[in-house]
Design a protein around this motif. Structure first.
Motif, short mmCIF file in Angstrom:
data_model
loop_
_atom_site.label_atom_id
_atom_site.label_comp_id
_atom_site.label_asym_id
_atom_site.label_seq_id
_atom_site.Cartn_x
_atom_site.Cartn_y
_atom_site.Cartn_z
N HIS A 76 -69.35 87.78 -40.07
CA HIS A 76 -70.16 87.62 -38.86
C HIS A 76 -71.63 87.94 -39.13
O HIS A 76 -72.53 87.23 -38.66
CB HIS A 76 -69.61 88.53 -37.76
CG HIS A 76 -70.26 88.32 -36.42
ND1 HIS A 76 -70.10 87.18 -35.68
CD2 HIS A 76 -71.09 89.13 -35.71
CE1 HIS A 76 -70.79 87.27 -34.56
NE2 HIS A 76 -71.40 88.45 -34.55
N SER A 77 -71.87 89.00 -39.90
CA SER A 77 -73.26 89.35 -40.21
C SER A 77 -73.92 88.29 -41.09
O SER A 77 -75.10 87.98 -40.92
CB SER A 77 -73.30 90.71 -40.90
OG SER A 77 -72.57 90.67 -42.11
N SER A 78 -73.16 87.74 -42.05
CA SER A 78 -73.71 86.69 -42.90
C SER A 78 -74.01 85.43 -42.09
O SER A 78 -75.02 84.75 -42.32
CB SER A 78 -72.75 86.36 -44.03
OG SER A 78 -71.53 85.84 -43.52
N LYS A 105 -75.83 87.75 -26.66
CA LYS A 105 -77.28 87.76 -26.84
C LYS A 105 -78.00 87.91 -25.50
O LYS A 105 -78.99 88.64 -25.39
CB LYS A 105 -77.72 86.48 -27.54
CG LYS A 105 -77.26 86.39 -28.99
CD LYS A 105 -77.71 85.09 -29.63
CE LYS A 105 -77.25 85.01 -31.08
NZ LYS A 105 -77.65 83.72 -31.71
N LEU A 134 -74.87 85.39 -38.90
CA LEU A 134 -76.07 85.66 -38.11
C LEU A 134 -77.33 85.64 -38.96
O LEU A 134 -78.39 85.18 -38.52
CB LEU A 134 -75.94 87.03 -37.42
CG LEU A 134 -74.89 87.12 -36.31
CD1 LEU A 134 -74.84 88.54 -35.76
CD2 LEU A 134 -75.20 86.14 -35.19
N SER A 135 -77.22 86.14 -40.20
CA SER A 135 -78.40 86.14 -41.06
C SER A 135 -78.81 84.74 -41.47
O SER A 135 -80.00 84.46 -41.65
CB SER A 135 -78.12 86.98 -42.31
OG SER A 135 -77.05 86.41 -43.06
N LYS A 136 -77.85 83.86 -41.62
CA LYS A 136 -78.15 82.47 -41.99
C LYS A 136 -78.35 81.58 -40.78
O LYS A 136 -78.58 80.38 -40.93
CB LYS A 136 -77.02 81.91 -42.85
CG LYS A 136 -76.87 82.61 -44.19
CD LYS A 136 -75.73 82.01 -44.99
CE LYS A 136 -75.57 82.72 -46.33
NZ LYS A 136 -74.44 82.14 -47.11
N SER A 137 -78.24 82.17 -39.57
CA SER A 137 -78.42 81.42 -38.31
C SER A 137 -77.47 80.24 -38.22
O SER A 137 -77.84 79.13 -37.83
CB SER A 137 -79.87 80.92 -38.18
OG SER A 137 -80.76 82.00 -38.17
N GLU A 184 -68.40 91.43 -42.06
CA GLU A 184 -69.25 90.89 -43.12
C GLU A 184 -69.50 89.40 -42.91
O GLU A 184 -70.63 88.91 -43.06
CB GLU A 184 -68.61 91.14 -44.48
CG GLU A 184 -68.58 92.60 -44.89
CD GLU A 184 -67.84 92.81 -46.19
OE1 GLU A 184 -67.32 91.80 -46.73
OE2 GLU A 184 -67.80 93.95 -46.68
#
Length: 645
Positions: free
Chosen positions: A548-550, A571, A552-555, A546
């Motif tokens: 890590h995904s947050s 990547k 990535l979503s916020k860059s 969770e």
């Protein structure tokens, strides 16, 4: 008058209780008859498959680790390697037999106990629980037993043998034995087994009726007088079950005496080796019988002492046999000097605790402390994951291979350290647990395995208090305990911990962290640890995903350079995969186009061939026509020539 009225009331309550008790016993027996064989089959088949499948690996790895062990000398290694032949061969047979007996006992006793627990206080739908409890839960518990046994055989065993192989000897001198004393040791061990085993078993069988009758006498006396386990109403069904199962306890006591007698006889070889005297070993064989007789008399509150002789088998003035023989009686006289009626301890048959159920429930159990450990691992683990100390790669590594020193050893040791620091900071005489519960010496579990951990923890707590550790030193100790085997990760974790300038204190902190990690290593080999810790890792892995995904979503790029490089590599790898997939698709399209073009060319060639064939046919027809005309013209020419002639 009041006494007779109270007695009548108690007898009436007993008579009203008996039909209810009999119905519960019949229902529990019916469930045990159905579920017991199923549990026995599951545990026996599962454990047998595991032990037979891993037996070659266990045998080979045992001999390899003993041969490479650094703490054993060459003579001792040879003796151990030869002596382990019979135990290794008998190991699968004993596991299969023990699994069958354990599964049968678990499947028969658990449904019966669960039936009585269903009518306890605080339960809703007691009628439904009487039929449901102890059925499917017992079957699932059987699979859990097989799972834990698999973890012990597949992980705990190899971890223990690796530690045995790599452990350094004390004082850099391997442990060895004197070869000349081996014949005497073997002779005394053989005589001890031959002499002590039958006599001790006969003594246990001889005293079993006394144990049975005295136990029943005490339990029925408490039932009539509503004392002891019958003091609380909710405990009455369990106490009735204790009366019913008391013969099983007597049988287990006889089996325990049978097993212990074998090891008591073998201990004579140790006495011979330690004292360098066969005579003292023979003295021990006689003294062992007297010691068992005296212990059993003290346990059953019979006449103290023994009718068997007890010669001295130690060279010191303080005879070990006298010390062992008298300490047990003295301790029981101190703790149980008088019974409930104020009489001497031998006036009553079996001591009983008069505490109420509320007092009993306040005592901590080993299972509760085990739960507190995993709850604290989850709590502190969440904090460490959120701070980036425990990384996603650590959790994935443990989930994939089951090995991560930071998680399996560092995290439990870190949790234990935080409890010790909290207790030492507030100068508490107890050991704090997860939910602000304090574990004291008075209410700690009476468990020998737990004692191995509780007493060292109390000693370490006093050492922390005596060292007067500062806040920065405590943070450094936390870092050292969690990541002592990874210096790079220690430097990357900036928690404010500073190593002390004093070399002595730094060495003390390092030794302290090693002791905590050694304790955590021992805990990680317990049967249920891996299964329980797996649930903790799953929870922490979900939290890490969770986060890590947050990110990535916020860059938001991670602050750790290694982690950022790892993410960039991931990547790039994904980009390469996408490019490869694109190139593959493009190549497939080209191939399809070529095939289509080839098909078109083939169709065109076929059309041309058809046209040429048609042209050839037409040419053939025209040629035949021309040939016919030529023939006609020749005929006409011939006819004209004939006319001219």
């Amino acid at each position: 008058m009041d006494i007779s009225t109270g007695l009548i009331v108690k007898l009436w309550s007993l008579l009203c209780f008996l039909p209810f008790f009999v119905l519960l016993v019949l229902l529990g027996t019916l469930k045990a008859a159905i579920i017991g064989p199923m549990a026995a089959i599951v545990i026996t088949v599962g454990n047998s498959g595991v032990v037979i499948g891993l037996w070659p690996a266990h045998a080979i790895w045992t001999y390899y680790c003993l041969a490479r062990a650094k703490q054993y000398g060459p003579v001792l290694k040879v003796v151990l390697l030869i002596g382990l032949i019979v135990p290794i061969i008998m190991f699968p047979i004993m596991v299969i037999l023990g699994s069958f007996l354990a599964g049968l006992g678990y499947g028969l006793i658990t449904p019966l106990v669960a039936t009585f627990q269903a009518v306890g206080g605080g339960r809703e739908n007691k009628y439904v629980h009487c039929f449901v409890d102890g059925t499917w839960s017992v079957v699932k518990g059987s699979f859990t037993v097989v799972h834990d046994f698999t973890d012990v055989c597949f992980h705990s065993y190899f971890s223990f043998m690796d530690e045995l192989r790599d452990q350094q000897p004390k004082d850099r001198k391997p442990l060895d034995i004197r070869l000349l004393q081996l014949p005497g040791c073997l002779l005394v061990a053989l005589l001890g087994v031959i002499v002590d085993m039958p006599i001790i078993i006969l003594l246990a069988i001889w005293k079993s009726p006394f144990m049975l009758l005295k136990g029943w006498h005490q339990l029925f006396q408490d039932l009539i007088g509503r004392e002891g386990p019958f003091l609380e109403t909710v405990c009455v069904p369990f106490a009735g079950l204790a009366i019913l199962l008391w013969p099983l306890a007597v049988i287990l006591a006889i089996l325990t005496a049978f097993v212990s007698s074998f090891f008591l006889g073998l201990y004579g070889a140790v006495v011979v080796y330690q004292e360098t005297s066969i005579q003292l070993g023979l003295n021990y064989i006689v003294s062992a019988i007297a010691l068992f007789d005296e212990y059993s008399n003290d346990f059953l509150y019979m006449r103290s002492g023994s009718c068997f002789p007890r010669p001295n088998y130690r060279r010191e003035n303080k005879c070990c046999s006298e010390h062992l023989g008298t300490s047990y009686s003295l301790d029981k006289q101190k703790s149980n000097g008088h019974n409930r009626g104020g009489h001497p301890i031998h006036g009553k048959s079996i001591p009983e605790c008069t505490a109420s159920l509320k007092g009993v429930l306040q005592d901590m159990k080993s299972v509760q402390i085990w739960d507190h450990l995993f709850q604290s691992c989850e709590l502190y683990g969440r904090t460490l994951v959120q701070d980036g100390v425990i990384r996603l790669s650590d959790l994935e590594e443990w989930s994939r291979t089951g090995k991560s020193r930071i998680l399996s050893i560092g995290l439990p040791a870190y949790c234990i350290l935080q409890s010790l620091l909290h207790s030492a900071k507030f100068d508490s005489a107890s050991f704090p647990l997860f939910d602000s519960t304090e574990l004291r010496k008075s209410d700690r579990p009476e468990d020998r395995v737990f004692e191995w951990f509780f007493e060292p923890l109390m000693i370490m707590k006093e050492q922390i208090r005596a060292y007067k550790i500062q806040e920065s030193e405590a943070l450094y100790l936390s870092k050292l305990t969690l990541m002592s085997q990874n210096p790079e990760r220690m430097e990357a974790w900036q928690n404010g911990g500073i190593p002390p300038e004093n070399e002595v204190k730094r060495a003390q902190l390092e030794a302290f962290s090693r002791r905590l990690q050694g304790m955590a290593t021992s805990l990680s080999r317990m049967p249920t640890f891996r299964r329980r810790f797996q649930n903790v890792v799953k929870t922490l892995l979900q939290v890490a995903l969770e986060i890590h995904s947050s990110m990535l979503s916020k860059s938001i790029l991670p602050t750790d350079s290694n982690e950022s490089e790892r993410n960039m590599k991931a990547k790039n790898k994904l980009a390469r995969l996408f490019r490869q997939e694109g190139s593959k698709k493009h190549a497939l399209l080209n191939i399809k186009q070529q095939e289509a073009e080839a098909k078109d060319k083939g169709s065109k060639k076929n059309a041309l061939l058809n046209i040429k064939q048609q042209e050839a046919k037409e040419n053939d027809e025209e040629g035949s026509k021309k040939y016919a005309l030529l023939n006609v013209k020749q005929q006409e020419a011939n006819e004209s020539n004939d006319e001219n002639v």
